[in-house]
Design an enzyme around this catalytic site. Structure first.
Site, mmCIF file in Angstrom:
data_model
loop_
_atom_site.group_PDB
_atom_site.id
_atom_site.type_symbol
_atom_site.label_atom_id
_atom_site.label_comp_id
_atom_site.label_asym_id
_atom_site.label_seq_id
_atom_site.Cartn_x
_atom_site.Cartn_y
_atom_site.Cartn_z
ATOM 1 N N GLY A 1 38.036 43.075 43.612
ATOM 2 C CA GLY A 1 37.049 42.261 42.928
ATOM 3 C C GLY A 1 37.356 42.161 41.445
ATOM 4 N N SER A 2 36.942 41.067 40.824
ATOM 5 C CA SER A 2 37.073 40.953 39.369
ATOM 6 C C SER A 2 35.957 41.742 38.701
ATOM 7 C CB SER A 2 36.996 39.481 38.957
ATOM 8 O OG SER A 2 38.107 38.779 39.470
ATOM 9 N N GLY A 3 36.056 41.869 37.370
ATOM 10 C CA GLY A 3 35.044 42.606 36.630
ATOM 11 C C GLY A 3 35.520 43.983 36.206
ATOM 12 N N HIS A 4 36.795 44.314 36.545
ATOM 13 C CA HIS A 4 37.351 45.620 36.183
ATOM 14 C C HIS A 4 38.501 45.485 35.184
ATOM 15 C CE1 HIS A 4 34.974 47.042 39.503
ATOM 16 N NE2 HIS A 4 35.672 46.356 40.391
ATOM 17 N N LYS B 1 42.163 49.938 46.582
ATOM 18 C CA LYS B 1 41.072 50.863 46.257
ATOM 19 C C LYS B 1 40.154 50.982 47.483
ATOM 20 C CE LYS B 1 39.391 48.760 42.502
ATOM 21 N NZ LYS B 1 40.105 47.472 42.707
ATOM 22 N N ASP C 1 37.808 45.574 50.635
ATOM 23 C CA ASP C 1 39.219 45.573 50.224
ATOM 24 C C ASP C 1 40.107 46.121 51.329
ATOM 25 O OD1 ASP C 1 39.197 44.704 47.345
ATOM 26 O OD2 ASP C 1 37.847 46.409 47.153
ATOM 27 N N HIS D 1 31.028 49.682 40.481
ATOM 28 C CA HIS D 1 30.198 48.488 40.699
ATOM 29 C C HIS D 1 28.740 48.810 40.431
ATOM 30 C CE1 HIS D 1 33.666 48.521 43.467
ATOM 31 N NE2 HIS D 1 33.862 47.322 42.950
#
Lengths: 336, 336
Positions: free
Chosen positions: B54-57, B105, B110, B220
Site C-alpha cells: 500500500g502507499s502511504g509509507h 510485508k 499483500d 496503518h
C-alpha cells in the site's frame, strides 16, 4: 504537547547527543558549546564554511556538516540564535588558516550574534571571517524577527554549493561570492497547514483554524502574507510559485534554468511533498522554466509544522557543477 | 483533513508523477500500473529484487528503487495492497533472466496478491520467483490486517542488504536467503503520538486522547499492545527496546552486534528522532549491545502519524558488508 522528548530544556543537547551517536563516522559534537564538527577536519588551506542558528530546523544545520558542505554548525536553543561565544569557538576551531565564511540566515538575533562573533574572532584570534546573509523569502518584507526578508530554503542550497566551492580550493572571497550569488538568484516562499509547538512553550505558536492555511509563513511560525481557506495542492503550488517567479524575474531577469526545491516543514509526509513537487514542476514547465536539478524532502524544517516551502534557484553551469559535486553529510549525500 | 493533495482518489498517481519528475536520473514510473522502475535497468544476469504494498509509507518502497536496492516497486492505493496484475507486470519487466525475489510485508492482502502474482508470473512468463515475507513487529501476534506478526522496519533493511547481495551477483536462492536471514534476525516495535488520516477517509483512523500514546502501533494505525499516558522519551525508548531485545534473544540467542534503526512515522521531526536515537543507543550500551551501524529518519512511514519505531537487526560481518555496499536510490544513497 505530544513530543518525543524528556524535559523541554534538554531537547537541544539531547538531540545533539543522539546525532553524534547516530553519525560517528561523520560528526563530532561539542555538547557544551553545542557545535557540530566534521569527524575528520578539513585539510589545511581549505576555506572553512560554518553556519548555525536556532534549533528546530533539522537537518539544517548540523546535518549538513561534512565533506562538500559545512565544516561546523552551531545550534542555539529552539528558534533562538546561538550566542557569540559559541560562534567564536566554532570559527576558531574550523579555521585551517584560509579564513572562514559564515552563512547567516537573516533574523535579527542571528545577524547580530554572528556579526559580533566575527569581530571577536578577528580581534582575538586573527581569523579572517566573511559573513554572508541569506534573505530569500519573498513572502514578507519585515517580520517578527527580521528586518528585511527572512532567510529560508536558499540557505540549504548555499551551504551545498559554497561547500563544493570551498572543497575545490577556491579562496575565501570567492567562496563568499558563491554564497552571495546563490542568495541573489534564489527565492522562496512557504505555507503552513498547522502551527508548530516550541517545546518550552508547550502550546502551538499560532492558531490556524481547521479549514485555513497560512500562505507565506516563516520557519518559526511567523505570520505570512495571508490566511486563506484550504485549497487543492495545484492552487497551493501556484500561490507559492507565482510570487517567487515574479520576484526573481524582476530582480535578476529572465529565469531559464533552475534548481527546484520542495521542502517539508517537519510534519508533512513525503507522499504529499512528491505530489506538491509534481504540481510545481508542471507549473514551471508551463512558465517556460527548465528544472535542471531538484530536491524534495524535509531539509529546513519548523519543528512539527505541517506545510511546505518552494525554493527556486536560478543557475548557470558553474552553480550546477558545484551542486553536482560530491557531498557526504548525514542530511545530503551523493557521489561520495 | 489538512493535506497537500488535490482529490483523494488521485493522491497515489499524482505522488508517483511527482516522484518521477523529481528523480529523472534514478526512476521511471509506469503510472498506469503504478510501478516504479530503475531509470537504467540492471544488466542481464542480476537477480531482480522487487517489493511493494500500500502507499502511504514513503519513501518505502518506490524511494528505494535504484542500484544496490530494488529493481521495481509496486504501489497500491493508500494502505491497500497492489493487485496481482501490477505485481505480475513488475515481475515480468524486472526479470533479467536470473529470477526475481519478492519482498512482501506480512499483511493478508499483500501476501495473497504477491503469491497469486508469483504463480501467474511463473505460469505465464516462466519467470522464477521466490517470495520472502517480513514479519518483524514484536508488538502483536495477529492484527487487523495480519495473520502472524506485521512486517515493518526490517523491510527497509532487507531491501538494502539483499539489494547489495543481488548486485554482487549472488544467485536467486542466495539473495532470497539474505532476505530471510535479515527477517529472522530483525525485530521492531512502533509507537504513535497521533493517528494518521487516510485521504479517502478524511478523518483520523483512530482516536488518541491528548495525554495518551499507543505502544506497539502498526504502520496503518492498527492497535498496538496498550495505550498509556504520555511519557518521557527515555521511557518510550525502553518500552520499545525491551520487548525487541527479549524477543530477539529468545529466538536467535545472544545479540552482540546490531544495526539500530530509529524510524519516523511521517510527522515526527528529525530533532525528536535524534533525541530518541540517543536514548536507544544509551539503553543498548547498558544492555551490552554494540551498535555497528545506524539509520535515523522517516523511511517506513504511516502518512501523517506522529511517532516512531525502533528496529534492531542482529548482524554478522557478511550483513554489515552488504549494508555498507554502495546504494543509489532517492531514499538511501551512499558510496555511489
Amino acid at each position: 504537547m505530544k513530543k518525543l522528548i524528556n524535559a523541554p530544556e534538554d531537547v537541544v543537547v539531547e538531540a545533539l547527543r543522539g546525532m553524534a551517536a547516530a553519525h560517528p563516522q561523520h560528526l563530532r559534537v561539542d555538547t557544551a558549546n553545542r557545535i557540530v564538527y566534521r569527524a575528520t577536519p578539513a585539510a589545511p588551506g581549505k576555506v572553512a564554511l560554518i553556519s548555525g542558528g536556532g534549533s528546530g530546523h533539522e537537518p539544517l544545520h548540523g546535518g549538513f556538516v561534512g565533506p562538500g558542505m559545512l565544516d561546523a554548525a552551531i545550534a542555539g536553543e529552539v528558534f533562538t540564535s546561538p550566542v557569540p561565544d559559541q560562534v567564536v569557538e566554532a570559527t576558531r576551531r574550523a579555521d585551517t588558516g584560509a579564513g572562514v565564511v559564515h552563512i547567516v540566515k537573516n533574523y535579527t538575533g542571528d545577524v547580530m550574534n554572528f556579526e559580533m562573533a566575527a569581530e571577536i574572532a578577528a580581534a582575538e584570534t586573527g581569523v579572517e571571517v566573511v559573513s554572508v546573509i541569506t534573505d530569500d523569502d519573498v513572502a514578507v518584507q519585515d517580520s517578527l524577527y527580521t528586518a528585511g526578508r527572512r532567510g529560508v530554503g536558499v540557505t540549504v542550497l548555499a551551504e551545498k554549493i559554497a561547500g563544493a566551492a570551498a572543497e575545490q580550493g577556491r579562496p575565501l572571497h570567492e567562496v563568499a561570492d558563491v554564497v552571495r550569488r546563490v542568495n541573489e538568484n534564489g527565492r522562496s516562499m512557504g505555507m503552513a497547514l498547522t502551527s508548530c509547538t516550541v517545546p518550552a512553550a508547550g502550546r502551538p505558536t499560532f492558531d490556524l483554524p481547521e479549514h485555513e492555511m497560512e500562505i507565506g509563513v516563516g520557519i518559526h511560525g511567523e505570520p505570512g502574507r495571508r490566511r486563506v481557506p484550504l485549497a487543492p495542492a495545484k492552487e497551493v503550488a501556484a500561490m507559492l510559485l507565482e510570487p517567487i517567479l515574479e520576484d526573481l524575474r524582476t530582480a535578476v531577469g529572465d529565469t531559464k534554468d533552475v534548481i527546484a526545491f520542495v521542502n517539508g516543514m517537519g510534519a508533512t509526509p513525503l507522499l504529499e511533498l512528491y505530489l506538491m513537487y509534481g504540481e510545481v514542476s508542471a507549473l514551471l514547465a508551463k512558465a517556460g522554466v527548465n528544472v535542471v536539478r531538484s530536491l524534495v524532502g524535509p531539509y529546513i524544517t519548523s519543528l512539527d509544522m505541517a506545510g511546505c516551502s518552494v525554493t527556486l534557484l536560478r543557475v548557470d553551469d558553474d552553480l550546477v557543477r558545484l551542486w553536482d559535486a560530491p557531498v557526504n553529510t548525514p542530511g545530503l549525500r551523493w557521489g561520495a
